[in-house]
Motif scaffolding. Structure first.
Motif: not given
Length: 386
Positions: A103, A106-107, A110-111, A146
């Motif tokens: 998790v 994942l975030f 994106l950041a 990922s």
């Protein structure tokens, strides 16, 4: 519209494109792994470095493996920010440590994509920013973004710290550099960028700071810059000194820990020997040629970045990341992912891609995305660690 909504809207095409590329990579990985009787999720969260991070999160530091040849693999080699985040998420949710690592990745990815967009847009415009993010997404080793590894987290902190430098937000830059220094040893590259930019600021050479709309008065800028510079190295220095104290080997104790993994900085001598050994037979000679071409491409992209006038902090950051990746005597198969945080290398390609018609650039990115997804699935299902 809030202060966050406007930048997010500008970055939306880049983030949506990034998410699509990464989703493609995960789907191909899932199909490929299932065909081989393996779990894609296990490959992403519970192998190689991901296991070491989750052990730190679960048991703390002190775990080590002694190999028959005498090498000692200690978990002190792994910086603490990712395990801290895994432990924190595990404490407040039903997620396992491995789940938490996925998790976070994942975030963080994106950041990182958003941070890369912010830097590239600030320097070269919105279209180049979108292209830079897509190019970062389709890197051959993009699947690592990922994984429950620290590359995505580090790249996010580095990109936003560099953006803060470019926009004159010195305290933010220093805090993010501190956190980057708690994430990976290459956090030194972010510290170097902040310090070089800070010194340039004190000498009045701040042409790289292109957004002064929210900048404080000169006196306030001076003390903010000084404080940001002071904060920047505290993460990396604090952890290295703590490791030295824990091992009883003083300030250089962390180097002994790395030596147990056969990691060090030899100026690229070991890597050069590794490449040279590839030319002892014909099939492996092709791999040797590929490695030379790859290194040449990295150097060429850096030189083009210099010629195109990339801001000084980006050049310093990229130079340090590249030097540490190519000149370290570490596991050679990991060098491509060690270069992944050096995203400014992609800016010359992003500019070239941005000049194409949208339809043509979409075909280029789409084709490379498919190739990257297939290669990532093949690579992650192999025997060696990425």
């Amino acid at each position: 519209m809030t202060d966050l909504e406007a930048p997010l809207r500008r970055a939306a095409p880049a983030l949506l494109g990034y998410a699509a590329v990464r989703a493609l990579g995960l789907v191909v990985l899932a199909v490929w792994s299932a065909a081989r009787g393996k779990s894609a999720y296990t490959l992403l969260t519970a192998r190689w470095d991901a296991l070491w991070y989750t052990r730190v999160a679960d048991l703390g530091y002190g775990y080590e493996v002694r190999l028959p040849n005498g090498d000692v693999h200690s978990n002190l080699a792994f910086f603490p920010l990712l395990p801290w985040l895994e432990r924190g998420m595990h404490a407040v949710s039903p997620l396992s440590y491995a789940d938490a690592g996925f998790v976070v990745s994942l975030f963080a990815s994106l950041a990182a994509a958003w941070g890369i967009f912010a830097v590239a847009e600030h320097v070269y415009g919105r279209r180049a920013g979108v292209c830079a993010v897509l190019l970062w997404a389709v890197l051959p080793v993009g699947i690592v973004q990922s994984m429950a590894y620290s590359e995505s987290l580090f790249t996010a902190l580095a990109a936003w710290s560099l953006y803060a430098v470019l926009t004159g937000r010195w305290l933010t830059a220093g805090v993010l550099a501190l956190l980057a220094g708690l994430t990976r040893p290459v956090g030194l590259a972010v510290v170097a960028a902040v310090w070089v930019a800070g010194i340039a600021s004190f000498t009045g050479r701040t042409s790289f700071v292109r957004d002064r709309s929210t900048a404080p008065e000169p006196g306030a800028r001076t003390w903010r810059c000084a404080l940001g510079m002071a904060l920047a190295p505290l993460g990396a220095a604090g952890y290295v000194l703590w490791v030295g104290h824990r091992t009883g080997k003083g300030p250089l104790g962390y180097l002994d820990v790395q030596a147990g993994w056969r990691n060090g900085f030899d100026g690229g001598a070991a890597f050069a020997r590794f490449v040279g050994d590839k030319f002892t037979s014909f099939p492996s000679a092709l791999a040797g040629v590929g490695l030379i071409v790859g290194v040449g491409l990295v150097v060429w992209l850096y030189v083009v970045g210099v010629r195109q006038g990339q801001p000084l902090p980006l050049l310093v950051y990229t130079g340090v990341v590249t030097a540490l990746a190519l000149c370290a005597s570490s596991y050679f198969g990991s060098k491509p992912r060690l270069l992944m945080p050096a995203f400014p290398l992609l800016l010359p390609l992003a500019l070239a891609l941005a000049r194409l018609r949208t339809s043509r650039s979409a075909w280029v990115v789409g084709g490379v995305a498919v190739a990257s997804a297939v290669y990532g699935a093949f690579w992650l299902n192999g025997s060696g660690p990425p």
